[in-house]
Scaffold this active site. Structure first.
Site, PDB file in Angstrom:
ATOM      1  N   HIS A  72      26.438 -21.606 107.559  1.00 33.08           N
ATOM      2  CA  HIS A  72      27.801 -21.546 107.033  1.00 33.08           C
ATOM      3  C   HIS A  72      28.461 -22.911 107.207  1.00 33.08           C
ATOM      4  O   HIS A  72      28.422 -23.499 108.291  1.00 33.08           O
ATOM      5  CB  HIS A  72      28.605 -20.467 107.758  1.00 33.08           C
ATOM      6  CG  HIS A  72      28.277 -19.079 107.307  1.00 33.08           C
ATOM      7  ND1 HIS A  72      29.214 -18.227 106.792  1.00 33.08           N
ATOM      8  CD2 HIS A  72      27.095 -18.412 107.270  1.00 33.08           C
ATOM      9  CE1 HIS A  72      28.631 -17.079 106.464  1.00 33.08           C
ATOM     10  NE2 HIS A  72      27.345 -17.179 106.750  1.00 33.08           N
ATOM     11  N   TYR A 200      39.225 -15.337 110.471  1.00 29.81           N
ATOM     12  CA  TYR A 200      40.011 -15.076 111.674  1.00 29.81           C
ATOM     13  C   TYR A 200      41.441 -14.814 111.208  1.00 29.81           C
ATOM     14  O   TYR A 200      42.090 -15.710 110.655  1.00 29.81           O
ATOM     15  CB  TYR A 200      39.980 -16.273 112.612  1.00 29.81           C
ATOM     16  CG  TYR A 200      38.623 -16.543 113.226  1.00 29.81           C
ATOM     17  CD1 TYR A 200      38.313 -16.085 114.508  1.00 29.81           C
ATOM     18  CD2 TYR A 200      37.654 -17.271 112.538  1.00 29.81           C
ATOM     19  CE1 TYR A 200      37.078 -16.329 115.079  1.00 29.81           C
ATOM     20  CE2 TYR A 200      36.411 -17.523 113.104  1.00 29.81           C
ATOM     21  CZ  TYR A 200      36.131 -17.058 114.374  1.00 29.81           C
ATOM     22  OH  TYR A 200      34.909 -17.311 114.928  1.00 29.81           O
ATOM     23  N   PRO A 292      35.798 -14.191 123.013  1.00 27.50           N
ATOM     24  CA  PRO A 292      34.887 -14.413 121.883  1.00 27.50           C
ATOM     25  C   PRO A 292      35.526 -15.095 120.675  1.00 27.50           C
ATOM     26  O   PRO A 292      34.825 -15.384 119.700  1.00 27.50           O
ATOM     27  CB  PRO A 292      34.426 -12.995 121.529  1.00 27.50           C
ATOM     28  CG  PRO A 292      35.541 -12.107 122.002  1.00 27.50           C
ATOM     29  CD  PRO A 292      36.089 -12.762 123.231  1.00 27.50           C
ATOM     30  N   LYS A 296      31.849 -18.976 121.528  1.00 28.42           N
ATOM     31  CA  LYS A 296      31.249 -19.949 122.450  1.00 28.42           C
ATOM     32  C   LYS A 296      30.371 -19.347 123.537  1.00 28.42           C
ATOM     33  O   LYS A 296      29.684 -20.083 124.247  1.00 28.42           O
ATOM     34  CB  LYS A 296      32.361 -20.777 123.125  1.00 28.42           C
ATOM     35  CG  LYS A 296      33.149 -21.641 122.167  1.00 28.42           C
ATOM     36  CD  LYS A 296      32.245 -22.603 121.443  1.00 28.42           C
ATOM     37  CE  LYS A 296      32.961 -23.331 120.326  1.00 28.42           C
ATOM     38  NZ  LYS A 296      32.015 -23.927 119.373  1.00 28.42           N
ATOM     39  N   TYR A 384      34.465 -26.199 116.768  1.00 24.49           N
ATOM     40  CA  TYR A 384      33.848 -24.967 116.275  1.00 24.49           C
ATOM     41  C   TYR A 384      32.339 -25.136 116.081  1.00 24.49           C
ATOM     42  O   TYR A 384      31.548 -24.256 116.433  1.00 24.49           O
ATOM     43  CB  TYR A 384      34.490 -24.540 114.955  1.00 24.49           C
ATOM     44  CG  TYR A 384      34.160 -23.111 114.564  1.00 24.49           C
ATOM     45  CD1 TYR A 384      34.808 -22.036 115.157  1.00 24.49           C
ATOM     46  CD2 TYR A 384      33.183 -22.842 113.618  1.00 24.49           C
ATOM     47  CE1 TYR A 384      34.492 -20.726 114.808  1.00 24.49           C
ATOM     48  CE2 TYR A 384      32.858 -21.546 113.265  1.00 24.49           C
ATOM     49  CZ  TYR A 384      33.514 -20.489 113.862  1.00 24.49           C
ATOM     50  OH  TYR A 384      33.196 -19.191 113.521  1.00 24.49           O
TER      51      TYR A 384
END
Length: 389
Positions: A72, A200, A292, A296, A384
């Protein structure tokens, strides 16, 4: 029994460490409290940083991941119906791999089996002795018998509730914790993902996440109070709540189905220092927990294993303890930066019971800053996809 490195915990961290040590000619024995079926039944993270991907390939367990995992190049953050796509590939030159932790664990088991690795299941560790001396003795029960394993070193990869961290005297460790006043209610379904990228979502009713494991397997989460009970959440209620919190155009095309698994997980940030005491080394959740939100948890465990296996290689194959001596400081430097990112994402996207009007506006300002600033998006993307080892 005798070995060079005793590994407590047969999850992905312990298995990966065992596999990497084996490839460097270092003996290990893995003691896992649960059965193999139980370990493989745990539903966990599915987003792998580039560093984790590279480490799995170096451990000769990346073939199926490369075939079935999905790369992704971006991620979405939404604020009600506003959607912001962050192109992490263009901002950093790297993406992430979507490949479930269960699949990683299966691959690691297959690799250990192929190389004849010793992994003892339903082995309950009862005591760890000698960590401050010349060698370690691990006492455990297995197949109804009390047994011992002697080793040069012990690696504690046994999670937050395992015995390894407790083997460090309280006078020698310091713990830092932030317990969040909510949890994530998760649902796994055999349905196509809601969107091409993870979403998100921040909403007045609470956070939501649209994630995936494959083109036909999706994982969704909604923020719930810690007082909520799983039995009060039939699938229909979950899907209705998820639709409310995600952007309207995504909700309209959401494909729902019967859950394969549902669970509620509390959120916490936690770090225990140091990550080494004598001949005992901690890795993964035994030393630190992250919410979460930033994806990570597994990735931090992988970076610990990266540092630790290299330190053991230098000790056994190059005659220097420099890597072992520096392990805790090196690992913790990266741990705290990842803790910061996960805490920041959690703080920006969740509804906190104590949040007032000012704090809500600050959350909104964080989102708007990401919208307007490429520098902010690059900082997000850098964290990220994973900070360098």
């Amino acid at each position: 029994m005798k070995t060079q490195v005793a590994i407590i915990g047969g999850g992905p961290a312990g298995l990966l460490l065992s596999q990497l040590l084996d490839l460097h000619g270092i003996e290990s024995v893995v003691l896992e409290r649960r059965s193999r079926d139980y370990v493989l039944s745990r539903i966990r993270a599915g987003v792998l940083e580039q560093g984790t991907v590279d480490l799995l390939r170096a451990a000769d367990v990346g073939a199926r991941m490369d075939r079935q995992g999905e790369i992704h190049d971006g991620v979405e953050i939404s604020w009600h119906d506003e959607r912001l796509n962050i192109d992490i590939k263009s901002l950093t030159g790297r993406g992430v791999m979507v490949y479930g932790q269960t699949e990683v664990t299966q691959d690691l088991y297959a690799a250990r089996d192929a190389r004849g690795g010793t992994v003892l299941h339903e082995a309950e560790v009862t005591a760890i002795e000698g960590v401050e001396g010349d060698g370690v003795t691990v006492h455990f029960t297995h197949e109804g018998e009390a047994k011992t394993l002697t080793a040069d070193f012990v690696a504690g990869c046994d999670g937050f509730h395992g015995p390894s961290r407790k083997a460090i005297p309280e006078s020698h460790r310091q713990e830092f914790e932030r317990a969040y006043p909510f949890g994530w209610l998760g649902l796994l379904s055999e349905t196509p993902p809601a969107a091409p990228e993870l979403i998100y979502a921040a909403h007045d009713r609470g956070f939501a996440l649209c994630s995936m494991r494959s083109p036909t397997l999706s994982r969704y989460y909604v923020q719930v109070p810690l007082s909520e009970k799983l039995e009060d959440w039939p699938a229909e209620r979950f899907w209705d709540e998820l639709r409310t919190r995600i952007p309207a155009d995504v909700a309209e095309t959401l494909v729902t189905g019967e859950p394969l698994e549902m669970s509620i997980a509390p959120l916490r940030s936690f770090v225990s220092e140091p990550m080494r005491h004598g001949r005992l080394f901690l890795a993964g959740d035994s030393a630190h927990i992250v919410p979460p939100t930033g994806a990570k948890g597994l990735n931090l465990a992988a970076s610990d294993v990266y540092y630790l296996h290299r330190a053991f290689d230098r000790f056994y194959n190059h005659g220097t303890s420099e890597g072992l001596d520096a392990y805790s400081e090196t690992a913790l430097s990266r741990v705290w930066k990842c803790e910061r990112f996960s805490w920041w994402m959690t703080s920006m996207l969740h509804d906190f019971p104590e949040t007032g009007a000012f704090e809500r506006r600050m959350q909104r300002a964080e989102f708007e800053y990401l919208q307007m600033s490429e520098t902010a998006r690059k900082s997000f993307a850098e964290n990220y996809v994973g900070l360098p080892y």
